[in-house]
Design an enzyme around this catalytic site. Structure first.
Site, PDB file in Angstrom:
ATOM      1  N   PHE A 171       0.859  -1.187   0.000  1.00  0.00           N
ATOM      2  CA  PHE A 171       0.000   0.000   0.000  1.00  0.00           C
ATOM      3  C   PHE A 171       0.890   1.229   0.000  1.00  0.00           C
ATOM      4  O   PHE A 171       1.614   1.487   0.958  1.00  0.00           O
ATOM      5  CB  PHE A 171      -0.964   0.059   1.190  1.00  0.00           C
ATOM      6  CG  PHE A 171      -1.924   1.208   1.035  1.00  0.00           C
ATOM      7  CD1 PHE A 171      -3.105   1.050   0.341  1.00  0.00           C
ATOM      8  CD2 PHE A 171      -1.607   2.470   1.524  1.00  0.00           C
ATOM      9  CE1 PHE A 171      -3.975   2.129   0.135  1.00  0.00           C
ATOM     10  CE2 PHE A 171      -2.476   3.553   1.327  1.00  0.00           C
ATOM     11  CZ  PHE A 171      -3.659   3.370   0.630  1.00  0.00           C
ATOM     12  N   ASP A 197       9.480   2.805   1.918  1.00  0.00           N
ATOM     13  CA  ASP A 197       8.296   3.610   2.239  1.00  0.00           C
ATOM     14  C   ASP A 197       8.025   3.456   3.735  1.00  0.00           C
ATOM     15  O   ASP A 197       7.453   2.456   4.172  1.00  0.00           O
ATOM     16  CB  ASP A 197       7.106   3.154   1.394  1.00  0.00           C
ATOM     17  CG  ASP A 197       5.842   3.973   1.694  1.00  0.00           C
ATOM     18  OD1 ASP A 197       5.826   4.680   2.732  1.00  0.00           O
ATOM     19  OD2 ASP A 197       4.879   3.896   0.911  1.00  0.00           O
ATOM     20  N   LYS A 246       2.681  11.233   7.094  1.00  0.00           N
ATOM     21  CA  LYS A 246       1.833  11.029   8.266  1.00  0.00           C
ATOM     22  C   LYS A 246       2.324  11.781   9.505  1.00  0.00           C
ATOM     23  O   LYS A 246       2.062  12.961   9.649  1.00  0.00           O
ATOM     24  CB  LYS A 246       1.666   9.532   8.545  1.00  0.00           C
ATOM     25  CG  LYS A 246       0.874   8.820   7.439  1.00  0.00           C
ATOM     26  CD  LYS A 246       0.505   7.423   7.843  1.00  0.00           C
ATOM     27  CE  LYS A 246      -0.025   6.585   6.682  1.00  0.00           C
ATOM     28  NZ  LYS A 246      -1.430   6.811   6.397  1.00  0.00           N
TER      29      LYS A 246
HETATM   30  C1  PLP Z   1       3.063   2.905   3.581  1.00  0.00           C
HETATM   31  C2  PLP Z   1       2.182   3.993   3.050  1.00  0.00           C
HETATM   32  N1  PLP Z   1       2.582   4.711   1.998  1.00  0.00           N
HETATM   33  C3  PLP Z   1       1.833   5.702   1.499  1.00  0.00           C
HETATM   34  C4  PLP Z   1       0.623   6.041   2.056  1.00  0.00           C
HETATM   35  C5  PLP Z   1      -0.211   7.141   1.458  1.00  0.00           C
HETATM   36  O1  PLP Z   1      -0.232   8.259   2.283  1.00  0.00           O
HETATM   37  P1  PLP Z   1      -1.346   9.403   2.075  1.00  0.00           P
HETATM   38  O2  PLP Z   1      -2.658   8.819   2.482  1.00  0.00           O
HETATM   39  O3  PLP Z   1      -0.890  10.530   2.965  1.00  0.00           O
HETATM   40  O4  PLP Z   1      -1.308   9.778   0.626  1.00  0.00           O
HETATM   41  C6  PLP Z   1       0.167   5.312   3.167  1.00  0.00           C
HETATM   42  C7  PLP Z   1      -1.143   5.627   3.786  1.00  0.00           C
HETATM   43  O5  PLP Z   1      -1.730   4.844   4.513  1.00  0.00           O
HETATM   44  C8  PLP Z   1       0.967   4.265   3.682  1.00  0.00           C
HETATM   45  O6  PLP Z   1       0.571   3.529   4.725  1.00  0.00           O
END
Ligand code: PLP
Length: 406
Positions: free
Chosen positions: A147, A232, A261
């Site tokens: 994700f 990530d 976040k």
């Molecule tokens: C690992 C990871 N990357 C990217 C994102 C995307 O972040 P955003 O919702 O701020 O676009 C998330 C969101 O849950 C995430 O858990």
């Protein structure tokens, strides 16, 4: 002028959303009106322990006083300049974030998805300019169950049909391999590979922790193959797992790190690509940007977040309270919990499907004053603010036991 006082009930507000708000979420039926620390309060004044923390955007608790003060101070001076001009907050933000992570350069963005998109662009450009991949042939290897966000390019390499279906045509250039499978990863990497992009722990998939040695293997493989390791850490980073970064559990440093976040302290959206100078240094004026990325309010809050992490206090607390969480969950195995995975204050808990779906369990916990969210099937995710006390944690575990054994 003060805003008019609204007097609608939770039920009225939920009903009012229905015709005017896109239905892209299925929230629990709780309408939060205020919050402090680990607690939120609904419109009627009912209090709930927040065991989700905005999907880890609230690692330091709701309205953390240090962060609120930094935001207030900045609100009173300067909020937005665009990157057409310099602002007096950005240097410190970038310096401190680079120092915290052990990398060299920062590209400030806003949301997590934007950080991922930015890293995809940077990796491709790096592949063409530095590695010598022929034009438009660069590939990025990603993992099954990932994700990384919701944009068209990012859902192009998602393996979640709900996230993808109906949104094609998709962006080419991605290879998907099973997560936690070093041999499959090695087989997918070739001379066109710009980067391997993975979550060090897969959050949305249900807090999936790879085997010990996997991240070290990714580091060694990408180094050997001459491609970038992009981690990530948008959900796993910034204290959640008991260390600043989840990759630290194996002592590895990626070439590119994605943060978001909690970087915005639960106040403003702040994300960043943090990387080595020979990688991020390839961007030149006009090739990438964002009106809001690096704005002074975001930078001031981001610097204050880094300041909190520099003390090590939150990482320590996540590790200590994480042990309470792990022991508490271990005691529930066989009592409705069929398995769980946890690191620091982050757990994916698989509930016996005979007891209920993750959604049903979340609703029952909500009625006990505990807010959690399901991930898939009968799995719920626990990720409270890192400020949670042992007592609060035990009360959440007690409520879970009650719900599972009712
Ligand atoms: C690992 C990871 N990357 C990217 C994102 C995307 O972040 P955003 O919702 O701020 O676009 C998330 C969101 O849950 C995430 O858990």
């Amino acid at each position: 002028m003060t805003a008019p006082v609204r007097t609608r009930s939770s039920a009225e507000l939920i009903r009012a959303e229905e015709p005017v708000l896109a239905h892209n979420y299925h929230p629990l039926p709780v309408v939060v009106a205020r919050a402090e620390g680990t607690w939120v309060e609904d419109v009627e004044g009912r209090r709930y322990l927040d065991m989700l923390a905005g999907y880890s955007a609230l690692n330091f608790g709701h309205r953390n006083p240090v962060l609120i003060e930094a935001a207030h101070r900045q609100l009173d001076r300067l909020t937005l300049t665009s990157r057409a001009f310099h602002n007096d907050q950005l240097a410190e933000f970038a310096e401190s974030l680079a120092a915290l992570t052990g990398l060299d350069m920062v590209l400030p963005m806003n949301t997590g998805a934007e950080a991922v998109e930015s890293a995809v662009k940077v990796a491709r450009k790096w592949a063409y300019e530095v590695k010598g991949v022929p034009a438009d042939r660069a590939t990025i290897v990603v993992a099954d169950g990932n994700f990384h966000g919701r944009t068209t390019t990012i859902v192009s390499f998602s393996t979640d049909e709900t996230a993808r279906s109906g949104f094609g045509p998709f962006t080419p250039g991605f290879r998907v391999v099973p997560y936690n499978d070093p041999a499959a990863l090695e087989a997918a990497v070739d001379e066109t590979t710009a980067a391997v992009l993975i979550e060090p722990i897969q959050g949305e998939a249900g807090v999936i922790i790879p085997d010990e040695g996997y991240l070290t293997g990714v580091r060694e493989l990408t180094r050997r193959a001459g491609c970038l390791f992009i981690a990530d850490e948008i959900q796993s980073g910034l204290g959640r797992t008991g260390s600043t970064l989840a990759v630290e559990h194996e002592g590895v440093l990626p070439d590119v790190l994605l943060l978001g976040k909690a970087l915005g302290g639960g106040i403003v959206p702040v994300s960043a690509v943090v990387a080595r100078r020979d990688v991020l240094g390839i961007l030149r004026p006009g090739e990438h940007g964002s009106t809001f990325g690096g704005n002074p309010l975001a930078a001031a809050v981001g610097s204050a977040v880094v300041g909190l992490l520099e003390t090590g206090e939150f990482q320590r607390r996540a590790a200590e309270a994480g042990a309470v969480l792990r022991n508490g969950l271990a005691a529930l195995v066989g009592k409705g919990v069929v398995g769980f995975r946890s690191r620091g204050l982050w757990a994916g808990v698989d509930i016996d499907p005979a007891i209920g779906t993750g959604r049903e369990i979340s609703e029952r916990l909500m009625r006990e004053g505990i807010l959690v969210k399901d991930t898939h099937g009968s799995t719920i995710r626990l990720a409270p603010p890192l400020t949670i006390t042992d007592e609060e944690l035990r009360s959440a575990l007690g409520a879970l036991e009650k719900v599972l054994t009712a």
